[in-house]
Design an enzyme around this catalytic site. Structure first.
Site: not given
Ligand SMILES: Cc1ncc(COP(=O)(O)O)c(C=O)c1O
Lengths: 402, 134
Positions: A119, A196, A199, A222, A360
């Protein structure tokens, strides 16, 4: 696991969209919230609203205790201690915090390793550190079906690698990565892992001790919790060494005119008045998930994923990512010749919420040779019947664009 | 919150036949050599657009476009390019968003309005850069 009973905890699932029952398949973006979480936040504002770690009065003590307990509940979910469970603003904030803290340990010529499925929030911070320190950013390549093979990790991580930043589960391909193996290879090379878990933590059992990861970032929103708050796990020793990135009240032990020392973990990383209600909601969300059991949630999503892959197994549809064995409850696809936003709009007309776009992850979309895709992502309250609704709706999409 | 029935009305027929026709058979698709060229993209969906305008004596004598995009953005471009061919640069610079949306003649949700306006705003930006704000 009784899905009907679970659904009754989520008032929003009663909603109609375009006159049709809501089918919420956008869980990878954010999940819905159960009454238990909403009530816990309400209860704080209605009954014991006060700042934390400040006053010795009754309300402040109640609030402080609830806020601290929330850390313990979230820690329990991932098998971490209170000292190892920092509340942040979310995954992005957690990763930026670690990146800022670890930047000092990176020297010119060192390597930072990421994967081809990160991401933007676990890619861009490392690009910045690499630029700032003249380090080399290396990318672990993916197989054609969007997996990472052991050899690819072993070939990319070297003695010069300082940090391996990888996602536990891809939000665009659904791939679940073997972060235990990544940590093993990283540690053999004296590198640290920053995982990360945006998910993974919401969807299947994650045990930081067993996986032996060094840092793990995740978001409350999430995993049934509110927005604006998330978690950062770090091994105790590493968090003790990590320099805080934000300074002020709440995170200090002693302050003189010229100097300051830091509060104990995890508070050292929580400067300023935190989002207290959100933190309490996060704890309630962790409680809810613990009650249901993460393995049950994973098994349920797996059933849905297998059925979804079956529903999407059509000549007119391209599906991306690996076979069900290697993925979580995320399925990404395109209807041939139809733009992802048009598919999303037509599914929306049937009450189905999916995500259309680049998720993203622009570099990955480029590798797949597509502008974007449609993503259906599942959670504990989704049902097989909802996949039948999706199947019918996809039939309508095909008709409109035939 | 928009009540469900109003919601339904609003979205009835975003994908009408004439929209789909413009999408499947876009008018003025292609490129023009030695013309004013403007590239733009929509970060929300990753759509990309290239517009080519041939201008003589302040009049747009030819216009072509190329790009990837959703049915709404592509149909908008197809209709818009037909609409402004033969108009003066000044006319197009002064054209209001509403004129573009009326031309489409379908109700769009807030996020899809962006798709409909991507090409329109790209062209206006290109013309203003080249000819100044009249
Ligand atoms: C794999 C992953 N990493 C990071 C994020 C970023 O999360 P947040 O926007 O809650 O900081 C997301 C969500 O959009 C994600 O799916």
């Amino acid at each position: 696991m009784n899905v009907d009973k679970i659904r009754a905890d989520f008032p929003i699932l009663q909603r109609k969209v375009k006159g049709k029952p809501l089918v919420y398949f956008d869980n990878a973006a954010t999940s819905q919230k159960p009454k238990q979480v909403i009530d816990a936040m309400h209860d704080y504002y209605l009954n014991y609203n006060a700042n934390v770690h400040r006053g010795v009065h009754q309300l402040s003590e109640e609030a402080s205790q609830a806020y601290e307990q929330a850390h313990e509940k979230v820690g329990k979910l991932i098998n971490a201690e209170l000292e190892e469970t920092v509340f942040t603003r979310g995954t992005t904030d957690s990763i930026n915090m670690v990146a800022a803290g670890l930047a000092n340990t990176v020297e010119a010529g060192d390597e930072i390793v990421v994967t081809g499925m990160e991401h933007h929030s676990n890619l861009v911070p490392w690009q910045q550190v690499a630029k700032m320190k003249n380090a080399v950013l290396k990318v672990i390549p993916l197989t054609d079906d969007g997996r990472i093979e052991e050899r690819a990790i072993a070939d990319t991580v070297t003695g010069k690698t300082k940090i391996v930043a990888a996602t536990h589960m891809s939000n665009s391909l659904g791939t679940i990565n073997n972060v235990q193996l990544m940590s093993k290879i990283a540690h053999e090379n004296d590198a640290l892992t920053v995982i990360d878990g945006a998910q993974s933590v919401p969807h299947f059992p994650v045990d930081v001790k067993k996986l032996d990861v060094d840092f793990l970032a995740f978001s409350a929103h999430k995993m049934l919790g509110p927005t604006g708050i998330g978690g950062l796990y770090g091994k105790k020793k590493l968090l003790e060494e990590l320099h805080p990135a934000s300074f002020g009240g709440g995170m200090i032990r002693e302050v003189t005119e010229q100097d300051a020392s830091w509060a104990d973990l995890p508070w050292k990383f929580e400067a300023g008045t935190p989002p207290i209600a959100a933190g309490i909601g996060f704890g309630a969300a962790a409680d809810y998930l613990l009650n249901i059991g993460m393995q049950h949630i994973h098994d349920h999503e797996r059933k849905l994923t297998i059925k979804a892959l079956d529903v999407l197994n059509k000549d007119t549809i391209d599906v991306y990512g690996p076979a069900a064995d290697h993925r979580g409850g995320v399925v990404t696809f395109n209807v041939k010749g139809v733009h992802a936003h048009d598919v999303s709009s037509l599914l929306d007309d049937e009450g189905i919420a999916v995500r259309g776009g680049h998720h993203c992850n622009m570099p990955l979309m480029k590798k797949l040779g597509i502008q974007g895709s449609v993503r259906a992502s599942f959670y504990l309250y989704n049902t097989e019947e909802e996949l039948d609704v999706l199947n019918n709706a996809l039939g309508k999409v095909a008709k409109v664009f035939s | 919150m928009i009540p469900a029935d109003q919601d339904e009305l609003k979205n009835a027929g975003m994908y009408r036949d004439f929209i789909l026709d413009h999408y499947k058979n876009p008018r003025n698709s292609g490129t023009i050599e030695n013309a004013l060229h403007k590239h733009d993209s929509n970060p929300l969906c990753g759509d990309e657009l290239d517009v080519y305008l041939k201008i003589e004596d302040g009049t747009i004598v030819d216009i072509k476009f190329q790009g990837h995009g959703c049915a709404i953005s592509q149909a908008s471009m197809s209709m818009l390019t037909d609409h402004i061919k033969g108009k003066t640069v000044e006319d197009v610079i002064n054209m209001e968003k509403k004129e573009m949306l009326d031309m489409l003649g379908i109700e769009l949700s807030v996020s899809r309005v962006k798709c409909a306006l991507l090409g329109f705003l790209t062209i206006k930006k290109g013309l203003v850069e080249q000819h100044g704000n009249t």
